[in-house]
Motif scaffolding. Structure first.
Motif, PDB file in Angstrom:
ATOM      1  N   SER A  65       0.829  -1.206   0.000  1.00  0.00           N
ATOM      2  CA  SER A  65       0.000   0.000   0.000  1.00  0.00           C
ATOM      3  C   SER A  65       0.863   1.256   0.000  1.00  0.00           C
ATOM      4  O   SER A  65       0.553   2.230  -0.687  1.00  0.00           O
ATOM      5  CB  SER A  65      -0.944   0.004   1.195  1.00  0.00           C
TER       6      SER A  65
ATOM      7  N   ARG B 183       2.259   1.782  -3.497  1.00  0.00           N
ATOM      8  CA  ARG B 183       1.254   2.362  -4.378  1.00  0.00           C
ATOM      9  C   ARG B 183       1.061   3.853  -4.098  1.00  0.00           C
ATOM     10  O   ARG B 183       1.056   4.673  -5.021  1.00  0.00           O
ATOM     11  CB  ARG B 183      -0.061   1.606  -4.219  1.00  0.00           C
TER      12      ARG B 183
ATOM     13  N   ALA C  40       4.576  -0.006 -12.327  1.00  0.00           N
ATOM     14  CA  ALA C  40       3.999   1.071 -11.518  1.00  0.00           C
ATOM     15  C   ALA C  40       4.333   2.450 -12.062  1.00  0.00           C
ATOM     16  O   ALA C  40       3.647   3.425 -11.736  1.00  0.00           O
ATOM     17  CB  ALA C  40       4.491   0.956 -10.080  1.00  0.00           C
TER      18      ALA C  40
ATOM     19  N   ALA D 234       1.100  -5.766  -4.441  1.00  0.00           N
ATOM     20  CA  ALA D 234       1.371  -4.465  -5.054  1.00  0.00           C
ATOM     21  C   ALA D 234       0.553  -4.260  -6.323  1.00  0.00           C
ATOM     22  O   ALA D 234      -0.082  -3.219  -6.508  1.00  0.00           O
ATOM     23  CB  ALA D 234       2.862  -4.333  -5.362  1.00  0.00           C
TER      24      ALA D 234
ATOM     25  N   GLU E 155      -2.963  -3.726  -5.499  1.00  0.00           N
ATOM     26  CA  GLU E 155      -3.179  -2.361  -4.997  1.00  0.00           C
ATOM     27  C   GLU E 155      -3.363  -1.405  -6.172  1.00  0.00           C
ATOM     28  O   GLU E 155      -4.241  -0.531  -6.156  1.00  0.00           O
ATOM     29  CB  GLU E 155      -2.001  -1.912  -4.137  1.00  0.00           C
ATOM     30  N   PHE E 156      -2.543  -1.560  -7.197  1.00  0.00           N
ATOM     31  CA  PHE E 156      -2.656  -0.680  -8.360  1.00  0.00           C
ATOM     32  C   PHE E 156      -3.950  -0.945  -9.133  1.00  0.00           C
ATOM     33  O   PHE E 156      -4.503  -0.034  -9.748  1.00  0.00           O
ATOM     34  CB  PHE E 156      -1.438  -0.832  -9.267  1.00  0.00           C
TER      35      PHE E 156
ATOM     36  N   GLN F 286      -6.544   1.362  -8.256  1.00  0.00           N
ATOM     37  CA  GLN F 286      -6.327   2.758  -8.645  1.00  0.00           C
ATOM     38  C   GLN F 286      -6.707   2.933 -10.112  1.00  0.00           C
ATOM     39  O   GLN F 286      -5.858   3.181 -10.975  1.00  0.00           O
ATOM     40  CB  GLN F 286      -4.872   3.156  -8.392  1.00  0.00           C
TER      41      GLN F 286
END
Length: 609
Positions: free
Chosen positions: A117, A120, A153, A260, A263-264, A267
């Protein structure tokens, strides 16, 4: 403003670029041999370094570890000088801003890499605060196993510091795992550091003549080679538009990497803005994480919020096919023969959801491949059921004919049927293509009127316009047009029968052409003018006083709509020119960038002086 870094390609937040040193470096890349650190201002006052074109100079800086109070960061902020050589500055996500540098180094990287988190939050905060055309550099964190996720990312530059340190500590790194050097009885690699060497497990066995002991220095060299090799793979994946496919498999080797990229996935705004709306590469859907891909989510959203059914016939739900587009498959040929244009055919599929026949070519409906086992997971059922439910709530049908097998499809239909006010009928016995099933489908449609070729083609053009340009676009765009279609599907040409064609064609002036590899409309200048005069919001790129030839570069962009995405159809408008083309950057990137191609121009005309 950056003079020494340029983005050449994009795959979501990941970019292919070039660090324009005397010997250019293709990014994402390791920069260990291309960086000169002018030093920390914590220990000494330092003047402005001389700098060279051959190397990226890190300007004198004060680095703050993760968690440093923002008041402390403000108090000791550095006023970076304006220099005329390749340079990088050190920032945190809180101090990230335009300092006129070519690259930005996050000093907090070692504090958040490894924590999903935080990773991110910090990457997105930095990437959105920094100029779009600058490189993001994380130092001291890259390994062969995490490099692909770092690039995915939005990171452009890395170094081999951590990989080498791990090697000197006796850890042998690969893209999948890390091993204690002492535990290896053979080297699973053929890099220069490993080639010709062996682990001698028997102290009484001297091994083959010429074999050398593989020590920790060799291990550090191997780790760096492995990291370089991984980045070469990542660059290839970005170029092919398939980095996400790779990430879904690669991240499985480490729990935090899986966390990870998930998490993205949450978004959507950050990734959607950076993800092209069309491309011709295949999307590999191999696990349930594929349901969260931007391309899948975007397609589902547009089908349920933009698309509108224009047929009055019953809805016929059928299973997808391995062959794309579906209409070219043997099973769908049988469905079409049975339906005979008496029903509106919509395909059900995981992970796409549902695909109206008018959109069967539209990315990613004909660009995906998935694992076929005959078994649907609960996540897949819930996802497709939710899309079908929203679709039926938005579109009116007299009834639904579910010509689907039991394997998951029937369960989805029954779930939705319980929630909507439209009757469902089931026509499959054993399998959709059995003689009895096809006969059931045919007889269920007895008495239904056929829709003609003209209606089918017009509805296809309007449905694509809805999907491509926005809700209601199919009707609004052609409201004042005598809509005509010429040529054959899937290369339909859209014309205005009320306007004379410039070439004397009696079919009228051409407004657009259907592009079969993407399933979208490509506008002519006349079509762009119709778009601009219609009630449909125009995606407009305002340019300076010049006439573009072939492309519009970012420095020539004055303004651009923020909802423009890579691959979007856009109008190019300036004091001296009017044109139409396809976006090569997203909207805000066009405005913020000082280098690179913003729009690939298809047609342009010079305005009268």
């Amino acid at each position: 403003m950056t003079d020494y870094f340029e983005v050449h390609g994009r795959d979501g937040a990941a970019r292919l670029g070039e660090l324009r040193l005397s010997d250019p470096l293709r990014t994402p890349a390791l920069v260990d041999d291309s960086v000169d650190d002018a030093g920390s201002l914590w220990t000494d006052d330092r003047g402005i370094p001389k700098g060279y074109r051959e190397i990226l100079t890190v300007l004198p800086h004060r680095a703050f570890p993760a968690g440093t109070d923002e008041r402390v960061q403000d108090t000791f902020a550095v006023d970076y000088p304006d220099v005329d050589y390749p340079n990088a500055v050190v920032v945190t996500p809180e101090t990230a801003a335009d300092h006129g540098a070519d690259a930005y180094i996050l000093s907090t990287a070692t504090g958040f890499v490894g924590h999903a988190s935080a990773f991110r939050e910090e990457i997105i905060a930095a990437r959105e605060a920094l100029p779009a055309d600058t490189a993001l550099y994380l130092s001291g964190v890259a390994t062969p196993r995490n490099a692909a996720t770092l690039v995915y990312a939005g990171v452009d530059l890395l170094d081999a510091k951590r990989a080498r340190i791990r090697g000197l500590e006796g850890f042998y790194l690969t893209a999948e795992d890390e091993f204690f050097l002492e535990d290896l009885d053979e080297l699973p690699c053929s890099c220069p550091a490993c080639r010709g060497k062996r682990i001698d497990m028997d102290p009484d066995d001297d091994g083959p003549t010429g074999a050398a002991a593989f020590d920790r220095e060799d291990c550090a060299d191997h780790n760096e080679y492995a990291l370089k090799s991984e980045l070469a793979t990542v660059r290839r994946r970005i170029q092919d538009g398939r980095l996400r496919d790779y990430i879904e498999g690669q991240a499985r080797h480490d729990q935090w990497l899986t966390a990870a990229f998930r998490e993205f996935d949450q978004q959507y705004t950050y990734l959607e803005e950076r993800t092209p709306v069309v491309r011709d590469t295949e999307l590999a859907a191999t696990n349930e994480d594929s349901l969260h891909r931007i391309e899948i989510q975007r397609f589902a959203d547009r089908v349920t919020s933009r698309y509108r059914n224009r047929f009055s016939n019953p809805l016929v739900l059928v299973p997808c096919s391995a062959t794309k587009p579906y209409s070219e498959s043997q099973s769908h040929a049988q469905f079409h023969d049975a339906i005979q244009y008496r029903g509106h055919l919509v395909s059900m599929t995981s992970p796409i959801g549902i695909v109206p026949m008018e959109l069967e070519l539209t990315y990613p409906a004909q660009h995906y491949d998935t694992v076929v086992t005959g078994r649907w997971s609960e996540d897949e059922k819930a996802f497709v059921a939710d899309i079908l439910r929203q679709y039926l709530e938005r579109n009116e049908y007299p009834r639904v004919i579910a010509h689907v097998p039991d394997e998951g499809y029937r369960d989805i239909c029954e779930r939705v049927a319980a929630d909507v006010d439209v009757p469902f009928e089931y026509t499959v016995e054993d399998h959709p293509t059995t003689t009895d099933s096809i006969a059931n489908l045919m007889s269920t449609l007895d008495g239904e009127l056929k829709y003609g070729k003209r209606e089918r083609q017009h509805n296809t053009v309007k449905a694509i316009a809805d999907y491509q340009f926005g809700t209601g676009a199919g009707d609004d765009l052609f409201a004042d047009v005598d809509l005509q279609t010429t040529s054959r599907y899937p290369k339909l040409q859209v014309r205005d029968g009320d306007r004379d064609a410039a070439d004397g064609n009696n079919d009228g002036e051409q407004l657009a052409t259907m592009v079969p590899q993407y399933g979208v409309l490509s506008l002519t200048l006349a079509g762009a003018r119709v778009w601009g005069e219609s009630a449909v919001p125009t995606k407009r790129v305002e340019i300076d006083e010049f006439v573009p030839h072939g492309s519009v570069l970012a420095p020539g962009v004055v303004n651009a709509d923020e909802d423009i995405r890579v691959g979007d159809e856009v109008v190019v408008d300036g004091p001296r020119a009017f044109g139409v083309g396809r976006a090569r950057m997203f909207g805000s990137e066009m405005v913020d960038s000082t280098r690179g191609e913003a729009v690939q121009v298809r047609h342009v005309e010079e305005r009268d002086a």
